[in-house]
Design a protein around this motif. Structure first.
Motif, PDB file in Angstrom:
ATOM      1  N   VAL A  82       8.896 -13.004  -3.201  1.00 19.28           N
ATOM      2  CA  VAL A  82       9.419 -12.880  -4.567  1.00 19.28           C
ATOM      3  C   VAL A  82      10.374 -14.029  -4.880  1.00 19.28           C
ATOM      4  O   VAL A  82      10.318 -14.641  -5.954  1.00 19.28           O
ATOM      5  CB  VAL A  82      10.131 -11.524  -4.757  1.00 19.28           C
ATOM      6  N   LEU A  83      11.251 -14.366  -3.930  1.00 15.57           N
ATOM      7  CA  LEU A  83      12.240 -15.416  -4.140  1.00 15.57           C
ATOM      8  C   LEU A  83      11.597 -16.800  -4.226  1.00 15.57           C
ATOM      9  O   LEU A  83      12.039 -17.647  -5.005  1.00 15.57           O
ATOM     10  CB  LEU A  83      13.275 -15.390  -3.004  1.00 15.57           C
ATOM     11  N   GLU A  84      10.563 -17.026  -3.434  1.00 17.57           N
ATOM     12  CA  GLU A  84       9.941 -18.348  -3.402  1.00 17.57           C
ATOM     13  C   GLU A  84       8.969 -18.572  -4.558  1.00 17.57           C
ATOM     14  O   GLU A  84       8.858 -19.678  -5.078  1.00 17.57           O
ATOM     15  CB  GLU A  84       9.217 -18.560  -2.069  1.00 17.57           C
ATOM     16  N   THR A  85       8.252 -17.526  -4.953  1.00 15.15           N
ATOM     17  CA  THR A  85       7.243 -17.684  -6.000  1.00 15.15           C
ATOM     18  C   THR A  85       7.748 -17.293  -7.383  1.00 15.15           C
ATOM     19  O   THR A  85       7.181 -17.720  -8.389  1.00 15.15           O
ATOM     20  CB  THR A  85       6.001 -16.830  -5.690  1.00 15.15           C
ATOM     21  N   GLY A  86       8.791 -16.456  -7.423  1.00 17.41           N
ATOM     22  CA  GLY A  86       9.270 -15.965  -8.710  1.00 17.41           C
ATOM     23  C   GLY A  86       8.370 -14.907  -9.305  1.00 17.41           C
ATOM     24  O   GLY A  86       8.555 -14.496 -10.454  1.00 17.41           O
ATOM     25  N   GLN A  87       7.391 -14.440  -8.527  1.00 17.86           N
ATOM     26  CA  GLN A  87       6.468 -13.412  -9.006  1.00 17.86           C
ATOM     27  C   GLN A  87       6.959 -12.030  -8.589  1.00 17.86           C
ATOM     28  O   GLN A  87       7.322 -11.823  -7.431  1.00 17.86           O
ATOM     29  CB  GLN A  87       5.071 -13.651  -8.435  1.00 17.86           C
ATOM     30  N   PRO A  88       6.978 -11.079  -9.516  1.00 18.59           N
ATOM     31  CA  PRO A  88       7.451  -9.735  -9.169  1.00 18.59           C
ATOM     32  C   PRO A  88       6.467  -8.973  -8.295  1.00 18.59           C
ATOM     33  O   PRO A  88       5.264  -9.255  -8.290  1.00 18.59           O
ATOM     34  CB  PRO A  88       7.587  -9.051 -10.536  1.00 18.59           C
ATOM     35  N   LEU A  89       6.995  -8.024  -7.548  1.00 18.02           N
ATOM     36  CA  LEU A  89       6.190  -7.056  -6.801  1.00 18.02           C
ATOM     37  C   LEU A  89       6.350  -5.734  -7.536  1.00 18.02           C
ATOM     38  O   LEU A  89       7.470  -5.239  -7.678  1.00 18.02           O
ATOM     39  CB  LEU A  89       6.704  -6.931  -5.366  1.00 18.02           C
ATOM     40  N   VAL A  90       5.253  -5.166  -8.015  1.00 20.75           N
ATOM     41  CA  VAL A  90       5.336  -3.970  -8.861  1.00 20.75           C
ATOM     42  C   VAL A  90       4.451  -2.856  -8.315  1.00 20.75           C
ATOM     43  O   VAL A  90       3.252  -3.062  -8.084  1.00 20.75           O
ATOM     44  CB  VAL A  90       4.932  -4.290 -10.318  1.00 20.75           C
ATOM     45  N   GLY A  91       5.050  -1.689  -8.094  1.00 19.65           N
ATOM     46  CA  GLY A  91       4.283  -0.501  -7.730  1.00 19.65           C
ATOM     47  C   GLY A  91       3.594  -0.591  -6.391  1.00 19.65           C
ATOM     48  O   GLY A  91       2.489  -0.069  -6.231  1.00 19.65           O
ATOM     49  N   GLN A  92       4.245  -1.210  -5.396  1.00 13.57           N
ATOM     50  CA  GLN A  92       3.675  -1.293  -4.038  1.00 13.57           C
ATOM     51  C   GLN A  92       3.848   0.046  -3.329  1.00 13.57           C
ATOM     52  O   GLN A  92       4.968   0.514  -3.130  1.00 13.57           O
ATOM     53  CB  GLN A  92       4.379  -2.392  -3.245  1.00 13.57           C
ATOM     54  N   LEU A  93       2.739   0.674  -2.962  1.00 10.39           N
ATOM     55  CA  LEU A  93       2.784   1.951  -2.244  1.00 10.39           C
ATOM     56  C   LEU A  93       3.108   1.683  -0.789  1.00 10.39           C
ATOM     57  O   LEU A  93       2.401   0.932  -0.111  1.00 10.39           O
ATOM     58  CB  LEU A  93       1.441   2.670  -2.374  1.00 10.39           C
ATOM     59  N   GLU A  94       4.184   2.303  -0.285  1.00  9.88           N
ATOM     60  CA  GLU A  94       4.653   2.033   1.072  1.00  9.88           C
ATOM     61  C   GLU A  94       5.093   3.318   1.756  1.00  9.88           C
ATOM     62  O   GLU A  94       5.652   4.215   1.117  1.00  9.88           O
ATOM     63  CB  GLU A  94       5.852   1.077   1.054  1.00  9.88           C
ATOM     64  N   LEU A  95       4.881   3.368   3.070  1.00 10.80           N
ATOM     65  CA  LEU A  95       5.422   4.444   3.893  1.00 10.80           C
ATOM     66  C   LEU A  95       6.684   3.911   4.561  1.00 10.80           C
ATOM     67  O   LEU A  95       6.611   2.988   5.370  1.00 10.80           O
ATOM     68  CB  LEU A  95       4.404   4.876   4.947  1.00 10.80           C
ATOM     69  N   HIS A  96       7.826   4.457   4.195  1.00  9.86           N
ATOM     70  CA  HIS A  96       9.097   3.968   4.730  1.00  9.86           C
ATOM     71  C   HIS A  96       9.531   4.782   5.943  1.00  9.86           C
ATOM     72  O   HIS A  96       9.410   6.005   5.969  1.00  9.86           O
ATOM     73  CB  HIS A  96      10.186   4.030   3.648  1.00  9.86           C
ATOM     74  N   PHE A  97      10.042   4.079   6.918  1.00  9.64           N
ATOM     75  CA  PHE A  97      10.471   4.676   8.181  1.00  9.64           C
ATOM     76  C   PHE A  97      11.891   4.194   8.428  1.00  9.64           C
ATOM     77  O   PHE A  97      12.117   3.059   8.804  1.00  9.64           O
ATOM     78  CB  PHE A  97       9.516   4.201   9.294  1.00  9.64           C
ATOM     79  N   CYS A 106       6.907   5.852  -0.790  1.00  9.17           N
ATOM     80  CA  CYS A 106       7.661   5.332  -1.932  1.00  9.17           C
ATOM     81  C   CYS A 106       6.785   4.361  -2.721  1.00  9.17           C
ATOM     82  O   CYS A 106       5.840   3.783  -2.192  1.00  9.17           O
ATOM     83  CB  CYS A 106       8.911   4.571  -1.483  1.00  9.17           C
ATOM     84  N   LEU A 107       7.152   4.173  -3.979  1.00  6.58           N
ATOM     85  CA  LEU A 107       6.606   3.100  -4.793  1.00  6.58           C
ATOM     86  C   LEU A 107       7.715   2.073  -4.959  1.00  6.58           C
ATOM     87  O   LEU A 107       8.783   2.386  -5.492  1.00  6.58           O
ATOM     88  CB  LEU A 107       6.139   3.615  -6.153  1.00  6.58           C
ATOM     89  N   THR A 108       7.482   0.857  -4.476  1.00 10.62           N
ATOM     90  CA  THR A 108       8.508  -0.177  -4.463  1.00 10.62           C
ATOM     91  C   THR A 108       8.192  -1.260  -5.494  1.00 10.62           C
ATOM     92  O   THR A 108       7.051  -1.709  -5.619  1.00 10.62           O
ATOM     93  CB  THR A 108       8.599  -0.829  -3.069  1.00 10.62           C
ATOM     94  N   SER A 109       9.233  -1.680  -6.217  1.00 11.52           N
ATOM     95  CA  SER A 109       9.124  -2.805  -7.149  1.00 11.52           C
ATOM     96  C   SER A 109      10.313  -3.732  -6.931  1.00 11.52           C
ATOM     97  O   SER A 109      11.437  -3.266  -6.745  1.00 11.52           O
ATOM     98  CB  SER A 109       9.112  -2.326  -8.607  1.00 11.52           C
ATOM     99  N   LYS A 110      10.037  -5.041  -6.939  1.00 11.50           N
ATOM    100  CA  LYS A 110      11.083  -6.048  -6.791  1.00 11.50           C
ATOM    101  C   LYS A 110      10.870  -7.119  -7.851  1.00 11.50           C
ATOM    102  O   LYS A 110       9.755  -7.631  -8.008  1.00 11.50           O
ATOM    103  CB  LYS A 110      11.045  -6.679  -5.394  1.00 11.50           C
ATOM    104  N   LEU A 111      11.940  -7.459  -8.566  1.00 17.80           N
ATOM    105  CA  LEU A 111      11.866  -8.442  -9.634  1.00 17.80           C
ATOM    106  C   LEU A 111      12.820  -9.597  -9.343  1.00 17.80           C
ATOM    107  O   LEU A 111      13.945  -9.371  -8.878  1.00 17.80           O
ATOM    108  CB  LEU A 111      12.235  -7.813 -10.983  1.00 17.80           C
ATOM    109  N   PRO A 112      12.407 -10.833  -9.640  1.00 14.72           N
ATOM    110  CA  PRO A 112      13.309 -11.959  -9.438  1.00 14.72           C
ATOM    111  C   PRO A 112      14.420 -11.960 -10.492  1.00 14.72           C
ATOM    112  O   PRO A 112      14.193 -11.553 -11.630  1.00 14.72           O
ATOM    113  CB  PRO A 112      12.395 -13.176  -9.602  1.00 14.72           C
TER     114      PRO A 112
END
Length: 245
Positions: A82-97, A106-112
Motif C-alpha cells: 500500500v505504501l509503495e504503490t499508493g493503491q488501497p487494499l479493500v475488503g480482504q478476507l483474512e483469518l486473524h490469529f 475479518c474483512l481488512t481495508s487499508k488506505l494510503p
C-alpha cells in the motif's frame, strides 16, 4: 462542505484521528501507520488482541514486534504494498490469529494517507470481525438450501452460479442476501467455508496436508497452500505448528 469540514477540524484542540471513536467499537481493529509501517495510532481492540497492556506498548513498533510470525510478516507485506504503490487494499478476507490465541475472520481495508503534494505519508486501516448470521426469516429459506448444499459438498465445491440456481435466484440476488447475512459475497463465503474446514482439520487431526486439501476441494496442494497463505498469512504447515505450539 469541504471548507466547512476544514474549518471545524481547524478549531479542534488536537488532530482528529478517530481513535476515541474506534475505542468504542470492540469488533473493529483500527490503526494509523507511518511510511515505515510502524503504529502511530491504535484502538483498544488491537491492544487487547496483541496481548499488550496499553497503547504505548504498540506505538512506534512494527507488526512483527507485537504479533507472532509468520502472520505478522503478511501484515507487513500488505503495508509495504500500500505504501509503495499508493493503491488501497479493500475488503480482504483474512483469518486473524492473535497473540491472545484468539482466532477469527475479518474483512481488512487499508488506505494510503497523502500529503498536499500527493505523496504517500502513511496508511490508515481497519479489520472488522465478521458478524454472526441471522437466517431466521422466511426470505432466507432458499439461501439456507444453498448453504446446506455447499457445506455438504466441500470436497467438490459448487460455483456461485450453482448455488444461485439452488437458491432459485440470480447470482446478483444471492450476493445481495449473502452480504446482508454474512457481510460477504457468495464467493468470499465459499472461500471462508473451505479455509474453515482446512484450519479445523489442521488443528485437530494428523492427516496429511494433501488429504486436507482434497477435503477442502483443492486437487492441487500448491493451489491450496497459496489460497490458505493468502487468507491466514501462513502456510498450512506453519498454521498447524502455531496452533499446536
Amino acid at each position: 462542505m469541504i471548507s466547512e469540514i476544514q474549518d471545524i477540524l481547524g478549531q479542534l484542540d488536537k488532530p482528529f484521528t478517530g481513535e476515541e471513536l474506534f475505542d468504542h467499537l470492540p469488533d473493529i481493529v483500527f490503526f494509523i501507520k507511518n511510511t515505515k509501517g510502524q503504529y502511530l495510532v491504535v484502538n483498544n481492540t488491537l491492544v487487547q488482541r496483541c496481548g499488550a497492556q496499553s497503547k504505548s506498548d504498540l506505538l512506534g513498533r512494527l507488526p512483527g514486534e507485537v504479533l507472532r510470525p509468520p502472520l505478522a510478516q503478511s501484515f507487513e507485506d500488505q503495508d509495504r504494498k500500500v505504501l509503495e504503490t499508493g493503491q488501497p487494499l479493500v475488503g480482504q478476507l483474512e483469518l486473524h490469529f492473535y497473540a491472545t490465541r484468539d482466532v477469527g475472520w475479518c474483512l481488512t481495508s487499508k488506505l494510503p494517507l497523502r500529503n498536499r503534494q500527493g505523496e504517500v505519508v502513511g496508511l490508515v486501516g481497519v479489520s472488522q470481525d465478521l458478524r454472526l448470521p441471522d437466517l431466521s426469516t422466511d426470505e432466507y429459506q432458499h439461501v439456507i438450501a444453498a448453504i446446506n448444499f455447499a457445506e455438504a459438498n466441500l470436497h467438490d465445491p459448487p460455483s456461485v452460479a450453482d448455488l444461485a440456481t439452488i437458491a432459485e435466484m440470480s447470482s446478483y440476488q444471492l450476493d445481495r442476501r449473502m452480504r446482508r447475512v454474512f457481510g460477504l459475497t457468495t464467493g468470499q463465503w465459499l472461500l471462508k467455508l473451505r479455509i474453515d474446514l482446512a484450519q479445523r482439520r489442521l488443528r485437530t487431526s494428523d492427516e496429511s496436508i494433501s488429504s486436507i486439501a482434497m477435503q477442502a476441494g483443492y486437487s492441487d496442494q500448491s493451489a491450496f497452500t497459496r489460497q490458505f497463505r493468502r487468507a491466514t498469512g501462513m502456510s498450512p504447515r506453519d498454521y498447524r505448528n502455531a496452533r499446536r505450539g
